[in-house]
Design a protein around this motif. Structure first.
Motif, PDB file in Angstrom:
ATOM      1  N   GLY A  31     -18.384  11.017   9.778  1.00 40.04           N
ATOM      2  CA  GLY A  31     -17.741  10.479  10.967  1.00 40.04           C
ATOM      3  C   GLY A  31     -16.501  11.248  11.340  1.00 40.04           C
ATOM      4  N   GLU A  32     -15.752  11.641  10.345  1.00 38.72           N
ATOM      5  CA  GLU A  32     -14.515  12.390  10.554  1.00 38.72           C
ATOM      6  C   GLU A  32     -14.806  13.790  11.108  1.00 38.72           C
ATOM      7  OE1 GLU A  32     -11.586  14.387   7.343  1.00 38.72           O
ATOM      8  OE2 GLU A  32     -11.895  12.218   7.096  1.00 38.72           O
ATOM      9  N   LEU A  33     -15.829  14.446  10.587  1.00 40.72           N
ATOM     10  CA  LEU A  33     -16.129  15.824  10.979  1.00 40.72           C
ATOM     11  C   LEU A  33     -16.881  15.942  12.300  1.00 40.72           C
ATOM     12  CD1 LEU A  33     -17.237  17.355   7.565  1.00 40.72           C
ATOM     13  CD2 LEU A  33     -15.133  17.824   8.823  1.00 40.72           C
ATOM     14  N   ALA A  34     -17.860  15.056  12.499  1.00 39.52           N
ATOM     15  CA  ALA A  34     -18.749  15.259  13.642  1.00 39.52           C
ATOM     16  C   ALA A  34     -18.961  14.022  14.492  1.00 39.52           C
ATOM     17  CB  ALA A  34     -20.094  15.759  13.130  1.00 39.52           C
ATOM     18  N   GLY A  35     -18.267  12.965  14.183  1.00 38.93           N
ATOM     19  CA  GLY A  35     -18.478  11.743  14.944  1.00 38.93           C
ATOM     20  C   GLY A  35     -19.833  11.112  14.682  1.00 38.93           C
ATOM     21  N   VAL A  36     -20.427  11.450  13.547  1.00 41.75           N
ATOM     22  CA  VAL A  36     -21.741  10.918  13.191  1.00 41.75           C
ATOM     23  C   VAL A  36     -21.554   9.598  12.457  1.00 41.75           C
ATOM     24  CG1 VAL A  36     -23.817  11.313  11.811  1.00 41.75           C
ATOM     25  CG2 VAL A  36     -22.725  13.210  13.014  1.00 41.75           C
ATOM     26  N   VAL A  37     -22.274   8.597  12.904  1.00 38.50           N
ATOM     27  CA  VAL A  37     -22.215   7.300  12.242  1.00 38.50           C
ATOM     28  C   VAL A  37     -23.624   6.965  11.752  1.00 38.50           C
ATOM     29  CG1 VAL A  37     -21.712   4.848  12.534  1.00 38.50           C
ATOM     30  CG2 VAL A  37     -20.367   6.563  13.760  1.00 38.50           C
ATOM     31  N   PRO A  38     -23.793   6.747  10.450  1.00 37.27           N
ATOM     32  CA  PRO A  38     -25.117   6.404   9.947  1.00 37.27           C
ATOM     33  C   PRO A  38     -25.657   5.159  10.631  1.00 37.27           C
ATOM     34  CG  PRO A  38     -23.643   6.889   8.141  1.00 37.27           C
ATOM     35  CD  PRO A  38     -22.811   6.836   9.388  1.00 37.27           C
ATOM     36  N   ARG A  39     -26.923   5.161  10.910  1.00 36.91           N
ATOM     37  CA  ARG A  39     -27.568   4.046  11.597  1.00 36.91           C
ATOM     38  C   ARG A  39     -27.859   2.939  10.595  1.00 36.91           C
ATOM     39  NH1 ARG A  39     -32.521   4.695  15.799  1.00 36.91           N
ATOM     40  NH2 ARG A  39     -32.966   2.502  16.055  1.00 36.91           N
ATOM     41  N   ALA A  40     -27.427   1.733  10.912  1.00 34.63           N
ATOM     42  CA  ALA A  40     -27.662   0.580  10.037  1.00 34.63           C
ATOM     43  C   ALA A  40     -29.122   0.157  10.120  1.00 34.63           C
ATOM     44  CB  ALA A  40     -26.759  -0.573  10.447  1.00 34.63           C
ATOM     45  N   GLY A  41     -29.581  -0.537   9.109  1.00 38.34           N
ATOM     46  CA  GLY A  41     -30.916  -1.118   9.138  1.00 38.34           C
ATOM     47  C   GLY A  41     -32.015  -0.185   8.681  1.00 38.34           C
ATOM     48  N   LEU A  42     -31.664   0.865   7.974  1.00 39.25           N
ATOM     49  CA  LEU A  42     -32.684   1.760   7.441  1.00 39.25           C
ATOM     50  C   LEU A  42     -32.791   1.520   5.940  1.00 39.25           C
ATOM     51  CD1 LEU A  42     -31.896   5.052   9.374  1.00 39.25           C
ATOM     52  CD2 LEU A  42     -33.635   3.338   9.883  1.00 39.25           C
ATOM     53  N   GLU A  43     -33.421   0.431   5.600  1.00 39.74           N
ATOM     54  CA  GLU A  43     -33.497   0.032   4.200  1.00 39.74           C
ATOM     55  C   GLU A  43     -34.864   0.297   3.578  1.00 39.74           C
ATOM     56  OE1 GLU A  43     -30.905  -1.075   2.415  1.00 39.74           O
ATOM     57  OE2 GLU A  43     -29.670  -0.779   4.185  1.00 39.74           O
ATOM     58  N   THR A  44     -35.905   0.415   4.390  1.00 36.29           N
ATOM     59  CA  THR A  44     -37.250   0.575   3.836  1.00 36.29           C
ATOM     60  C   THR A  44     -37.890   1.852   4.373  1.00 36.29           C
ATOM     61  OG1 THR A  44     -38.376  -0.577   5.642  1.00 36.29           O
ATOM     62  CG2 THR A  44     -37.529  -1.947   3.829  1.00 36.29           C
ATOM     63  N   PRO A  45     -38.887   2.361   3.668  1.00 34.76           N
ATOM     64  CA  PRO A  45     -39.606   3.531   4.181  1.00 34.76           C
ATOM     65  C   PRO A  45     -40.192   3.284   5.578  1.00 34.76           C
ATOM     66  CG  PRO A  45     -40.176   3.180   1.889  1.00 34.76           C
ATOM     67  CD  PRO A  45     -39.357   1.993   2.332  1.00 34.76           C
ATOM     68  N   GLU A  46     -40.647   2.073   5.834  1.00 36.08           N
ATOM     69  CA  GLU A  46     -41.213   1.748   7.140  1.00 36.08           C
ATOM     70  C   GLU A  46     -40.163   1.856   8.244  1.00 36.08           C
ATOM     71  OE1 GLU A  46     -41.548  -0.268   4.412  1.00 36.08           O
ATOM     72  OE2 GLU A  46     -43.630   0.271   3.954  1.00 36.08           O
ATOM     73  N   GLN A  47     -38.955   1.403   7.974  1.00 33.56           N
ATOM     74  CA  GLN A  47     -37.886   1.481   8.973  1.00 33.56           C
ATOM     75  C   GLN A  47     -37.506   2.940   9.240  1.00 33.56           C
ATOM     76  OE1 GLN A  47     -35.217  -1.085   6.809  1.00 33.56           O
ATOM     77  NE2 GLN A  47     -35.436  -2.726   8.326  1.00 33.56           N
ATOM     78  N   ILE A  48     -37.496   3.750   8.204  1.00 33.99           N
ATOM     79  CA  ILE A  48     -37.181   5.161   8.378  1.00 33.99           C
ATOM     80  C   ILE A  48     -38.273   5.847   9.188  1.00 33.99           C
ATOM     81  CG2 ILE A  48     -36.890   7.370   7.167  1.00 33.99           C
ATOM     82  CD1 ILE A  48     -35.464   5.700   4.947  1.00 33.99           C
ATOM     83  N   MET A  49     -39.544   5.557   8.878  1.00 33.05           N
ATOM     84  CA  MET A  49     -40.634   6.165   9.640  1.00 33.05           C
ATOM     85  C   MET A  49     -40.603   5.717  11.098  1.00 33.05           C
ATOM     86  SD  MET A  49     -42.075   8.496   8.032  1.00 33.05           S
ATOM     87  CE  MET A  49     -43.174   8.828   9.381  1.00 33.05           C
ATOM     88  N   ASN A  50     -40.242   4.476  11.348  1.00 31.02           N
ATOM     89  CA  ASN A  50     -40.113   4.020  12.737  1.00 31.02           C
ATOM     90  C   ASN A  50     -39.038   4.818  13.463  1.00 31.02           C
ATOM     91  OD1 ASN A  50     -42.158   2.134  12.590  1.00 31.02           O
ATOM     92  ND2 ASN A  50     -40.782   0.450  12.064  1.00 31.02           N
ATOM     93  N   LEU A  51     -37.939   5.112  12.793  1.00 30.73           N
ATOM     94  CA  LEU A  51     -36.878   5.932  13.385  1.00 30.73           C
ATOM     95  C   LEU A  51     -37.386   7.337  13.679  1.00 30.73           C
ATOM     96  CD1 LEU A  51     -33.895   6.375  14.207  1.00 30.73           C
ATOM     97  CD2 LEU A  51     -33.488   7.044  11.830  1.00 30.73           C
ATOM     98  N   VAL A  52     -38.127   7.919  12.740  1.00 30.26           N
ATOM     99  CA  VAL A  52     -38.676   9.263  12.939  1.00 30.26           C
ATOM    100  C   VAL A  52     -39.642   9.261  14.122  1.00 30.26           C
ATOM    101  CG1 VAL A  52     -40.154  11.042  11.914  1.00 30.26           C
ATOM    102  CG2 VAL A  52     -38.341   9.983  10.546  1.00 30.26           C
ATOM    103  N   ARG A  53     -40.539   8.284  14.163  1.00 26.42           N
ATOM    104  CA  ARG A  53     -41.502   8.198  15.270  1.00 26.42           C
ATOM    105  C   ARG A  53     -40.786   8.039  16.615  1.00 26.42           C
ATOM    106  NH1 ARG A  53     -44.252   4.731  11.450  1.00 26.42           N
ATOM    107  NH2 ARG A  53     -45.977   5.920  10.556  1.00 26.42           N
ATOM    108  N   GLU A  54     -39.770   7.208  16.626  1.00 26.41           N
ATOM    109  CA  GLU A  54     -38.982   6.993  17.853  1.00 26.41           C
ATOM    110  C   GLU A  54     -38.332   8.300  18.304  1.00 26.41           C
ATOM    111  OE1 GLU A  54     -34.719   4.963  18.439  1.00 26.41           O
ATOM    112  OE2 GLU A  54     -36.256   3.563  17.731  1.00 26.41           O
ATOM    113  N   GLY A  55     -37.769   9.047  17.367  1.00 24.11           N
ATOM    114  CA  GLY A  55     -37.138  10.318  17.696  1.00 24.11           C
ATOM    115  C   GLY A  55     -38.145  11.328  18.219  1.00 24.11           C
ATOM    116  N   VAL A  56     -39.302  11.416  17.580  1.00 25.07           N
ATOM    117  CA  VAL A  56     -40.343  12.340  18.046  1.00 25.07           C
ATOM    118  C   VAL A  56     -40.765  11.976  19.460  1.00 25.07           C
ATOM    119  CG1 VAL A  56     -42.742  13.065  17.699  1.00 25.07           C
ATOM    120  CG2 VAL A  56     -41.164  12.983  15.751  1.00 25.07           C
ATOM    121  N   LYS A  57     -40.982  10.696  19.712  1.00 23.10           N
ATOM    122  CA  LYS A  57     -41.400  10.270  21.046  1.00 23.10           C
ATOM    123  C   LYS A  57     -40.322  10.594  22.081  1.00 23.10           C
ATOM    124  CE  LYS A  57     -42.632   6.363  23.963  1.00 23.10           C
ATOM    125  NZ  LYS A  57     -41.971   7.027  25.082  1.00 23.10           N
TER     126      LYS A  57
END
Length: 71
Positions: A31-57
């Motif tokens: 956050g200090e270096l690049a203003g990047v804030v980790p996205r909350a709610g990525l606790e399971t492999p399914e949630q991470i894959m949903n994020l990846v799919r959303e980004g690809v789309k």
């Protein structure tokens, strides 16, 4: 963040735990270096894959709208 299909569930769980710990440890500095804030709610492999799919789309839609074509 990603592992091949068929990776044993115990290995996926261990990788997930390590990944979350690394993100939590790095979050203030990111956050200090690049203003990047980790996205909350990525606790399971399914949630991470949903994020990846959303980004690809989203990026596919942007590239198509811009007229970018694969070579």
């Amino acid at each position: 963040m990603l592992a091949p299909t068929g990776t044993p569930p115990a290995a996926v769980a261990a990788l997930g735990t390590a990944f979350r710990a690394a993100i939590q440890q790095s979050a203030p500095r990111l956050g200090e270096l690049a203003g990047v804030v980790p996205r909350a709610g990525l606790e399971t492999p399914e949630q991470i894959m949903n994020l990846v799919r959303e980004g690809v789309k989203n990026y596919t839609d942007v590239l198509r709208a811009a007229g970018v074509r694969p070579e």
